[in-house]
Design a protein around this motif. Sequence first.
Motif, short mmCIF file in Angstrom:
data_model
loop_
_atom_site.label_atom_id
_atom_site.label_comp_id
_atom_site.label_asym_id
_atom_site.label_seq_id
_atom_site.Cartn_x
_atom_site.Cartn_y
_atom_site.Cartn_z
N THR A 69 0.81 -1.22 0.00
CA THR A 69 0.00 0.00 0.00
C THR A 69 0.84 1.27 0.00
N SER A 70 2.14 1.15 0.30
CA SER A 70 3.00 2.34 0.36
C SER A 70 4.44 1.92 0.14
N ASP A 71 5.22 2.82 -0.47
CA ASP A 71 6.65 2.60 -0.66
C ASP A 71 7.42 3.21 0.51
N ALA A 72 8.70 2.85 0.59
CA ALA A 72 9.63 3.50 1.51
C ALA A 72 10.76 4.12 0.69
N VAL B 277 -1.25 8.36 4.34
CA VAL B 277 -1.62 6.96 4.21
C VAL B 277 -0.79 6.22 3.16
N SER B 278 -0.06 6.95 2.31
CA SER B 278 0.72 6.24 1.29
C SER B 278 1.77 7.15 0.67
N VAL C 213 -0.06 10.61 -0.46
CA VAL C 213 -1.52 10.59 -0.30
C VAL C 213 -1.85 10.85 1.17
N THR C 214 -2.65 11.88 1.43
CA THR C 214 -3.08 12.19 2.79
C THR C 214 -4.58 11.99 2.91
N ARG C 215 -5.02 11.72 4.13
CA ARG C 215 -6.45 11.51 4.39
C ARG C 215 -6.91 12.45 5.48
N SER C 216 -8.07 13.08 5.30
CA SER C 216 -8.61 13.96 6.32
C SER C 216 -9.05 13.13 7.53
N GLY C 217 -9.12 13.77 8.68
CA GLY C 217 -9.51 13.06 9.89
C GLY C 217 -10.99 13.06 10.15
N PHE D 157 -3.60 4.77 -6.09
CA PHE D 157 -3.85 4.42 -4.69
C PHE D 157 -5.25 3.84 -4.60
N ASN D 158 -5.35 2.60 -4.14
CA ASN D 158 -6.63 1.94 -4.02
C ASN D 158 -7.22 2.19 -2.63
N VAL D 159 -8.38 2.83 -2.61
CA VAL D 159 -9.07 3.09 -1.36
C VAL D 159 -9.87 1.85 -0.98
N LEU D 160 -9.62 1.33 0.19
CA LEU D 160 -10.32 0.13 0.61
C LEU D 160 -11.82 0.39 0.72
N VAL D 161 -12.63 -0.66 0.51
CA VAL D 161 -14.08 -0.51 0.62
C VAL D 161 -14.45 -0.28 2.08
#
Length: 401
Positions: free
Chosen positions: A112-115, A279-280, A342-346, A374-378
Amino acid sequence: MTLLYKTTPHHDRGFSLVELMVAVVIGLIGTMVMFQIFAVSEGQKRTTVSGGDAQQNGAIALFTIEQDVRNAADGQRALISQGQPLYIWNENLNAAQDEVVFRPVLITPGLTSDAIDVNYSTSHGLTVPVPLLNSWVSNTSPINPISLINIAGIRNGDRMAICPNLLLVPNSVCVLGEVTNVGAGNQVFFAAPPANYVDDDGQARTAQNNPTKGFQAALNPAVTADGMTLPTTFAADGTPAMAVAYNLGNGVARRYDVLNGQLRLTENGAPTDFADGVVSIRAQYGLDTDNDTDVDVWVNPRGVEALAVASFTPDDPSFLIGTPQQVAQSWLAVKAIRVAIVTRSGNYEKEIVAEPTIALWTNPAGNPVPGPSFNVLVGDARHYRYNVFESIVPMRNMIFQ
């Protein structure tokens, strides 16, 4: 005589029950409307504030990664071009970070994410190979000094890579020592803990990279995944197998990765949360295939390879040629990386507000490798808002080499 009295009707003052009930109903309706307006307004406020926090965290995260990537390979080009793995002892971890290969930037792919690993030097002088005047034995106490032809620019607290002649001592690696004193006769000392020393900035420090039992003993067994070993003796100048030392200054080695919605920064083996709401991370290498300093193709990082120095390198055939030196030369074609955060709001939204797949970027026409997504989980994950921050970061030290 008869008295006549005139009486007037008496009217009660106040509200009737019906009037009171009507007023209460009107008041309740007004209160409900006000609370509904407040709820909508407060939801919009939370969405705006959480979205602003996500934007701020994403911008700071991208800016920090950009700054490090721009400095990548500074003062380390000679080590990068040789492809010699480097043994690094970490006293805090009481373990060796064996087979650290000097590469300007290394992208480790994840589900889901690289380093992203970044390396560069902070030396006050030129990072050039300096020959050893005396043979240095790596399996004795690290306090055993080395003598160099030139000690200009070497300061207490600097890290030095001591390397054999790879052409004449094949299948060997370098070792990293932490300078605790620079003495007469061009001597450089690597005192082991718990001895303290004072660096040239006046700060009291304890060496983290010098093992108490000597490098060879601490790193035993000194065999890496590629079958390379740490020499017992690093030969002096005047011999065919002459060893050299590189002054790396404090040497910056940082890793950026994501865990549980936190962007982490790892340095000296200690990860710290750097920015929340991330998130990623996704990244690609930019290759200059015709040596004109322009990026011609964007490629993904490959996975784990049988030859460890080829693991996580650009997914290009030139990085699979069978010797570390040939793989190292291929790194000279890497001129930039492309990064997306990729960021996600709280704020949890009642409605589904995120698409199931978010495209991070589109590669130029003709590029054989598609851009990542980026695949958003269901489920609940789609009830949050996402932002993407993207940048192409030139690696100036690779461009100006």
